[in-house]
Scaffold this active site. Structure first.
Site, PDB file in Angstrom:
ATOM      1  N   ASP A 103      60.381  73.257  25.890  1.00  0.00           N
ATOM      2  CA  ASP A 103      61.660  72.684  26.307  1.00  0.00           C
ATOM      3  C   ASP A 103      61.397  71.239  26.720  1.00  0.00           C
ATOM      4  O   ASP A 103      60.606  70.979  27.620  1.00  0.00           O
ATOM      5  CB  ASP A 103      62.197  73.508  27.490  1.00  0.00           C
ATOM      6  CG  ASP A 103      63.657  73.191  27.775  1.00  0.00           C
ATOM      7  OD1 ASP A 103      64.252  72.388  27.023  1.00  0.00           O
ATOM      8  OD2 ASP A 103      64.184  73.744  28.753  1.00  0.00           O
ATOM      9  N   ASP A 123      66.511  70.171  21.475  1.00  0.00           N
ATOM     10  CA  ASP A 123      65.367  69.866  22.339  1.00  0.00           C
ATOM     11  C   ASP A 123      64.599  71.085  22.823  1.00  0.00           C
ATOM     12  O   ASP A 123      63.832  70.999  23.754  1.00  0.00           O
ATOM     13  CB  ASP A 123      65.845  69.050  23.540  1.00  0.00           C
ATOM     14  CG  ASP A 123      66.810  69.852  24.400  1.00  0.00           C
ATOM     15  OD1 ASP A 123      67.382  70.827  23.880  1.00  0.00           O
ATOM     16  OD2 ASP A 123      66.997  69.504  25.570  1.00  0.00           O
ATOM     17  N   GLU A 124      64.835  72.252  22.249  1.00  0.00           N
ATOM     18  CA  GLU A 124      64.001  73.390  22.651  1.00  0.00           C
ATOM     19  C   GLU A 124      63.801  74.334  21.474  1.00  0.00           C
ATOM     20  O   GLU A 124      64.633  74.411  20.578  1.00  0.00           O
ATOM     21  CB  GLU A 124      64.594  74.147  23.850  1.00  0.00           C
ATOM     22  CG  GLU A 124      66.001  74.611  23.652  1.00  0.00           C
ATOM     23  CD  GLU A 124      66.527  75.446  24.818  1.00  0.00           C
ATOM     24  OE1 GLU A 124      65.779  76.277  25.346  1.00  0.00           O
ATOM     25  OE2 GLU A 124      67.703  75.271  25.169  1.00  0.00           O
TER      26      GLU A 124
END
Lengths: 364, 410
Positions: free
Chosen positions: B9, B104-105
């Site tokens: 993350d 973003d993860e």
């Protein structure tokens, strides 16, 4: 049931009928070919319940009868047998034995009683057309049919028998191919039917270059008979869209171009496409056509070909596949491309009663 | 053999990218999203800004009240996507099994990579080092035997940390026991409240309570699901995609399970507009529309429909979504509704059609949607709305429900 048959014609017959059988059939009997031996020889029949194909093969029948055998396995065995006469005998348990030179095979079949009934060519009227001509008409149009299952009526080709003409139309909503041929039509034979794509492909597979093809339309069904080969199929039930309205009455410009050079150019530039939504740009200027393809992250291509053209400069983008399809299925040396502007349909024509309407792609 | 799953993350992703590119913002509270005087919301807040209680989905005006000195930066999707691309390419060096959850993860199944790169923690450090070297951004990683635990773990030592969950079942139970139930996937405010009434506050409480008692409160299916999770059991696979940005979607969980078809439809309309706006901002068009419904019982339905031609206008997307919705009989209260699109096509290659929808019509629809985007970009998300959405919002106020759309933050 017992007969003697030559390898080559039997294999040819099996190859004609085996395409219909789907690889993953729900009913075991549908994977089988129905064999009927009588005084005329051996009849082979397969069906998927929609399309049925039957053909006859010469055979010396010593004991008439009927059975069914798994068609793909049977065809692969026959293919590998030596090129000579095969003795076939089927016992009352539907077990078939094949003796050919020093080879012996036994195949377990299913009773003919389980095989679905074969539709008969007993319509009210029959239309006759040359088999090779009909096959070519299908070949020059059927590629434009839709494969999108949600557009059911477009999953086939339209056969329109009207005023002494057979018109065949196929479209997927983005391009449309149409071809016409004069035929003798009895007054009561005026009809529009939609022939499913699977039947079209089978016809392309089984129809020969010559000979008469008899077409017998019936309620929801049509039968094609050419020599000793028969194909019967269900029809697509629905109303075909009004295709006349999408054929431009007139285009502003007309270009003459060599089919082969345009085809080669399109094929080359399409080597740099990224996916199916890529567009090829065609820029028509005085006696020159530039075909370009530019795909971000892949690369670009440009081809220049001579044309006969003196109109205004037009740049239009097409899906390259849709442009290639008619070019590779036509056989004329020269074709005509008619255009108006970058957002109006383009039309491909040639010196036969054929036309192909293609919607452009909008590019920013 | 035990699996090793990583959840990677990125730390305050949008804000960190801005701080990286604008040195003057480093060490300062940064709010990415609408401006302080706009009616929009915060998309992401830097860790400095979070100290003031600013978080994503908070109205920007509220953020401004809490921290007037914060730097308010507009969202620059293109820049974040570029950074994200580099990060995902790094993941691919360590395993092909990468499941991107958002920009973003991602989950990574590195079980098969252990003999190449070392154990889970070692791979986590190598990935973090590579991300920092190539993007100057930091990431937090959870290393665990399954997705649920990995996701929990990545959040435990943020920013810039690695948390390792042990493999042994007894250790896992001990690891989970002190955590509040709200940390579990699928436990939102409503479930949390229900659980609190029977004295369940931590995952440990959930581990030790009787299944039958729990089932009476939240239903047998949900009870079984929660108790498995509470023991750290999660068998879901990491589902890799060939291209991580192959779909785009939004979901909405109703504050109270919803039975009103009008309300469901109105929320669906909002989700469609949200996805449509993102699609247009990305200059893409989509060919397939997806609808997801989750009933009160947690049973989930998904439906999809291919469009005639790829599009990006709200009207076409909404019509298709509503057609899909109309095909589902509303037999139970609806807990969640989701809308998504997939099979993207790059614009500039839009195939025009022969029949029906003529190109001018599609153009009109698209231009209407783009005009709405401009209005919302300038005056805020709620500056212009469909009448049905306004009416539903008003009714919702009367019900005392607030159904503000969830926004994916960073």
């Amino acid at each position: 049931m017992k007969f003697e048959i030559a390898k080559a014609p039997l294999l040819e017959g099996l190859q004609k009928v085996q395409n219909v059988v789907s690889l993953r059939s729900t009913l075991p009997i549908l994977s089988n070919v129905l064999l009927n031996a009588d005084k005329e020889g051996l009849w082979l029949t397969t069906t998927d319940l929609d399309v049925t194909v039957r053909c006859r093969v010469d055979a010396n029948v010593t004991k008439p009868g009927a059975t069914t055998l798994p068609v793909r396995r049977m065809a692969s065995i026959i293919r590998e047998l030596p090129d000579s006469m095969i003795e076939v005998e089927i016992d009352d348990k539907n077990q078939a034995t094949f003796n050919c030179a020093s080879s012996f095979f036994k195949l377990i079949g299913l009773s003919e009683d389980e095989f679905p009934p074969i539709p008969k060519a007993d319509g009210n009227h029959t239309i006759t057309i040359n088999s090779g001509i009909f096959r070519e008409m299908l070949r020059k149009t059927s590629y434009a049919a839709s494969t999108d299952e949600t557009r059911y009526v477009l999953n086939g080709v339209l056969l329109s028998f009207k005023s002494d003409k057979l018109t065949i139309v196929a479209t997927d909503g983005r391009r449309l191919a149409l071809i016409e041929q004069e035929v003798e039509l009895p007054a009561e034979a005026q009809t529009d039917i939609i022939l499913p794509t699977k039947a079209v492909n089978e016809l392309l597979h089984i129809l020969g270059d010559d000979g008469e093809l008899k077409i017998t339309p019936k309620e929801n069904q049509i039968v094609f008979e050419s020599g000793e080969t028969l194909l019967s199929t269900k029809l697509i039930d629905g109303t075909y869209p009004n295709y006349r309205q999408v054929i431009p009455a007139q285009c502003e410009e007309r270009v003459t171009v060599e089919r082969e050079s345009l085809l080669t150019a399109m094929r080359r530039v399409s080597l740099v496409t990224a996916d199916r939504s890529s567009a090829t740009k065609l820029t028509f200027s005085k006696n020159k056509l530039n075909v370009t393809m530019n795909t971000p992250d892949v690369g670009e291509a440009r081809e220049t070909i001579p044309i006969k053209y003196s109109g205004k400069e037009i740049t239009v983008a097409f899906n390259p596949e849709y442009m290639i399809d008619p070019l590779k299925n036509l056989s004329n040396d020269e074709i005509y491309v008619e255009l108006s502007d970058d957002l109006s349909p383009g039309v491909v024509k040639c010196d036969i009663p054929f036309l192909y309407v293609l919607m452009p792609m909008r590019v920013s | 053999m035990n699996r090793t799953i990583l959840h990677v993350d990125m730390d305050a992703f949008f804000a960190s990218v801005e701080q990286r590119d604008r040195p003057e913002l480093r060490g300062k509270p940064v709010v990415v999203g609408s401006g302080p005087n706009e009616r929009g919301v915060v998309s992401a807040a830097s860790y400095e800004a979070r100290e003031y209680g600013i978080h994503s989905a908070m109205p920007s005006r509220e953020a401004y009240k809490r921290c007037p000195q914060a730097a308010f930066v507009p969202v620059d999707g293109q820049k974040y996507r570029l950074a994200s691309k580099i990060v995902f390419e790094i993941f691919e060096r360590f395993t092909p099994l990468v499941e991107g959850i958002s920009i973003d993860e991602a989950f990574l199944d590195v079980s098969g990579s252990r003999h190449l790169f070392g154990d889970g923690p070692a791979i986590a450090e190598q990935i973090r080092a590579a991300i920092f070297a190539e993007t100057q951004l930091t990431a937090s990683v959870g290393v665990a035997p399954n997705k649920f635990l990995a996701k929990l773990a990545s959040d435990m030592d943020k920013p810039n940390g690695v948390t390792i969950v042990p493999d042994a079942p007894s250790d896992i139970i001990a690891f989970l026991a002190p955590l509040p139930v709200g940390r579990m996937w699928g436990v939102g405010a409503v479930t949390q409240e229900k659980l609190a009434t029977v004295g369940i506050h931590t995952i440990g409480d959930l581990q030790s309570c009787s299944r039958a008692e729990l089932a009476r409160r939240i239903g047998a299916h949900a009870a079984e699901h929660l108790q498995l999770l509470a023991r750290g059991q999660d068998t879901r696979d990491v589902e890799e995609e060939r291209d991580r940005e192959k779909s785009m979607s939004r979901e909405h969980t109703f504050a109270k399970d919803c039975t009103s078809p009008e309300r469901i439809q109105a929320v669906l309309g909002n989700l469609v507009e949200d996805v449509g706006r993102r699609l247009r901002a990305d200059e893409r068009t989509a060919k397939v529309v997806h609808l997801k419904l989750r009933w009160r019982s947690f049973k989930t339905l998904t439906r999809q429909q291919a469009l005639q031609a790829a599009c990006c206008d709200d009207q076409t997307l909404r019509e298709t979504a509503e057609q899909l919705l109309a095909l589902i009989p509303l037999t139970e209260p609806v807990r969640l509704i989701g809308f998504g699109v997939s099979q993207f096509e790059e614009p500039g290659g839009e195939q025009l059609l022969l029949f029906g929808d003529d190109s001018r019509n599609v153009e009109k629809r698209e231009s209407l949607s783009r005009s709405l985007d401009k209005i919302r970009d300038t005056f805020g998300d709620t500056s212009i709305q469909r009448a049905s959405a306004v009416r539903i919002d008003r009714n919702a106020d009367e019900d005392g429900q607030t159904d503000a759309l969830p926004r994916k933050g960073t």
